[in-house]
Design a protein around this motif. Structure first.
Motif, PDB file in Angstrom:
ATOM      1  N   PHE A 157       0.665  -1.131   0.112  1.00 37.06           N
ATOM      2  CA  PHE A 157       0.038   0.203  -0.027  1.00 37.06           C
ATOM      3  C   PHE A 157       0.699   1.294   0.146  1.00 37.06           C
ATOM      4  O   PHE A 157       1.926   1.158   0.455  1.00 37.06           O
ATOM      5  CB  PHE A 157      -0.964  -0.082   1.337  1.00 37.06           C
ATOM      6  N   SER A 158       0.279   2.292  -0.435  1.00 41.70           N
ATOM      7  CA  SER A 158       0.873   3.598  -0.601  1.00 41.70           C
ATOM      8  C   SER A 158       0.147   4.680   0.301  1.00 41.70           C
ATOM      9  O   SER A 158       0.893   5.506   0.870  1.00 41.70           O
ATOM     10  CB  SER A 158       1.082   4.133  -1.928  1.00 41.70           C
ATOM     11  N   THR A 159      -0.795   4.375   0.532  1.00 42.63           N
ATOM     12  CA  THR A 159      -1.712   5.402   1.239  1.00 42.63           C
ATOM     13  C   THR A 159      -2.326   4.724   2.613  1.00 42.63           C
ATOM     14  O   THR A 159      -3.012   5.614   3.371  1.00 42.63           O
ATOM     15  CB  THR A 159      -3.094   6.166   0.571  1.00 42.63           C
ATOM     16  N   LEU A 160      -2.014   3.551   3.018  1.00 45.42           N
ATOM     17  CA  LEU A 160      -2.425   2.856   4.132  1.00 45.42           C
ATOM     18  C   LEU A 160      -1.431   2.270   4.753  1.00 45.42           C
ATOM     19  O   LEU A 160      -0.301   1.891   4.235  1.00 45.42           O
ATOM     20  CB  LEU A 160      -3.510   2.017   3.953  1.00 45.42           C
ATOM     21  N   LEU A 161      -1.043   2.091   6.187  1.00 49.55           N
ATOM     22  CA  LEU A 161      -0.291   1.319   7.242  1.00 49.55           C
ATOM     23  C   LEU A 161      -1.413   0.324   7.785  1.00 49.55           C
ATOM     24  O   LEU A 161      -2.038   0.560   8.403  1.00 49.55           O
ATOM     25  CB  LEU A 161       0.175   2.247   8.014  1.00 49.55           C
ATOM     26  N   VAL A 162      -0.914  -1.116   7.432  1.00 47.17           N
ATOM     27  CA  VAL A 162      -1.624  -1.997   7.919  1.00 47.17           C
ATOM     28  C   VAL A 162      -0.882  -2.762   8.793  1.00 47.17           C
ATOM     29  O   VAL A 162       0.312  -3.388   8.355  1.00 47.17           O
ATOM     30  CB  VAL A 162      -2.127  -2.777   6.563  1.00 47.17           C
ATOM     31  N   SER A 163      -1.291  -2.869  10.145  1.00 43.35           N
ATOM     32  CA  SER A 163      -0.498  -3.527  11.033  1.00 43.35           C
ATOM     33  C   SER A 163      -1.313  -4.828  11.882  1.00 43.35           C
ATOM     34  O   SER A 163      -2.495  -4.749  11.710  1.00 43.35           O
ATOM     35  CB  SER A 163      -0.103  -2.840  12.233  1.00 43.35           C
ATOM     36  N   GLU A 164      -0.602  -5.800  11.691  1.00 43.48           N
ATOM     37  CA  GLU A 164      -1.006  -7.086  12.400  1.00 43.48           C
ATOM     38  C   GLU A 164       0.026  -7.569  13.539  1.00 43.48           C
ATOM     39  O   GLU A 164       1.227  -7.211  13.580  1.00 43.48           O
ATOM     40  CB  GLU A 164      -0.981  -8.326  11.498  1.00 43.48           C
ATOM     41  N   SER A 165      -0.557  -8.426  14.365  1.00 45.18           N
ATOM     42  CA  SER A 165       0.170  -8.789  15.633  1.00 45.18           C
ATOM     43  C   SER A 165       0.076 -10.251  15.831  1.00 45.18           C
ATOM     44  O   SER A 165      -1.179 -10.782  15.758  1.00 45.18           O
ATOM     45  CB  SER A 165      -0.282  -7.957  16.810  1.00 45.18           C
ATOM     46  N   ASP A 166       0.949 -11.087  16.063  1.00 43.12           N
ATOM     47  CA  ASP A 166       1.025 -12.572  16.381  1.00 43.12           C
ATOM     48  C   ASP A 166       0.276 -13.031  17.584  1.00 43.12           C
ATOM     49  O   ASP A 166      -0.617 -13.719  17.640  1.00 43.12           O
ATOM     50  CB  ASP A 166       2.386 -13.016  16.546  1.00 43.12           C
ATOM     51  N   ASP A 167       0.331 -11.909  18.477  1.00 43.46           N
ATOM     52  CA  ASP A 167      -0.494 -12.166  20.024  1.00 43.46           C
ATOM     53  C   ASP A 167      -1.981 -11.597  19.756  1.00 43.46           C
ATOM     54  O   ASP A 167      -2.647 -11.710  20.585  1.00 43.46           O
ATOM     55  CB  ASP A 167       0.232 -11.441  21.141  1.00 43.46           C
ATOM     56  N   LYS A 168      -2.455 -10.914  18.856  1.00 46.80           N
ATOM     57  CA  LYS A 168      -3.614 -10.579  18.500  1.00 46.80           C
ATOM     58  C   LYS A 168      -4.442 -10.638  17.080  1.00 46.80           C
ATOM     59  O   LYS A 168      -4.406 -10.079  16.212  1.00 46.80           O
ATOM     60  CB  LYS A 168      -3.938  -8.924  18.817  1.00 46.80           C
ATOM     61  N   PRO A 169      -4.338 -12.108  16.859  1.00 51.79           N
ATOM     62  CA  PRO A 169      -4.495 -12.501  15.682  1.00 51.79           C
ATOM     63  C   PRO A 169      -6.055 -12.025  14.985  1.00 51.79           C
ATOM     64  O   PRO A 169      -6.304 -12.628  13.691  1.00 51.79           O
ATOM     65  CB  PRO A 169      -4.162 -13.745  15.645  1.00 51.79           C
TER      66      PRO A 169
END
Length: 269
Positions: free
Chosen positions: A8-20
């Motif tokens: 993405f160029s207009t978004l930052l998308v975050s994920e976390s292994d401890d909160k799947p």
């Protein structure tokens, strides 16, 4: 992981292994106060396509102290009738509203025009003291055509909706909370933690029950009560229903047993 920021160029998308069970999508065009342009719309569609196949809770926020200042006026200025009929923004906001799992909008600073309409499409809205939310579209010679003209009345009632839509009223944080447009106010540095705390509470529920309840909640009035009964029929057969209810009964029995033992001990003394 479902996403990579390089996608993405207009978004930052975050994920976390401890909160799947969730993702965090941050609008990221700080140079224009996160104005929603065609590229952002396209990338939000990409996110939705993944979440429709792999349902997760979505936390949606802005960056640099702003949620979204509205649609990109430079692009909006050039749009004509054919563009309006395509429903560029309304289409993505409907898709976000219809995601299987809940969407939490964490609002800081400006949430105006299309930014407000994006927030209205979420299931939950929380904010900071700096929040300014409203629809100034009529001042620009257009209308709020991406959901505000019908969602806002459902959210805050007709009198307040008309103040916002027809008279250009922009609500501050406490005004927005007073009419329940947002349900919580937190300092900016605590906003995302509050959003995750809300996601944690959702995460304690059975995911299938949450998904089906959301669908039933948004069903048209004429679909009830039949849709409720059909949905309940599905859930009555789910393994989670048996497991969760048995766990409840086991816990209740354990409490009763402990209480009876304590009472017997007092008698023996």
């Amino acid at each position: 992981m479902l996403f990579h920021d390089s996608d993405f160029s207009t978004l930052l998308v975050s994920e976390s292994d401890d909160k799947p069970d969730r993702i965090h999508v941050r609008l990221n065009r700080p140079e224009v106060r996160n104005a929603i342009d065609q590229q952002m719309v396209d990338e939000l569609h990409e996110v939705c396509a993944v979440l429709e196949k792999s349902p997760r809770i979505m936390i949606l926020s802005g960056s640099s102290g702003v949620f979204a200042s509205g649609a990109d006026i430079a692009q909006l200025r050039e749009r004509r009738r054919e563009d309006a009929l395509m429903g560029i923004n309304s289409g993505i906001f409907v898709r976000i509203a219809q995601l299987p799992m809940p969407v939490i909008a964490a609002l800081d600073g400006y949430a105006l025009g299309g930014g407000a309409e994006l927030a209205y499409a979420a299931d939950f809205r929380i904010g900071t003291p700096a929040l300014k939310i409203g629809n100034p579209e009529t001042g620009l010679g257009i209308l709020a055509a991406a959901g505000a003209s019908w969602r806002l009345r459902e959210l805050v009632g007709e009198p307040v909706a008309k103040e916002i839509l027809l008279a250009g009223k922009v609500l501050g944080a406490e005004e927005a909370r007073a009419v329940r447009l947002v349900t919580e106010i937190h300092p900016a540095e605590e906003l995302l933690a509050a959003a995750h705390a809300l996601a944690d509470r959702i995460g304690l529920q059975d995911p299938l029950a949450v998904r089906i309840t959301k669908s039933v909640f948004h069903a048209p009035a004429e679909a009830h009560p039949m849709i409720d009964q059909l949905a309940q029929g599905i859930l009555f057969e789910s393994q989670a229903k048996f497991d969760r209810m048995q766990a409840f009964l086991d816990k209740k029995a354990a409490r009763k047993s402990a209480k009876d033992a304590a009472n017997q001990q007092e008698v023996n003394q």
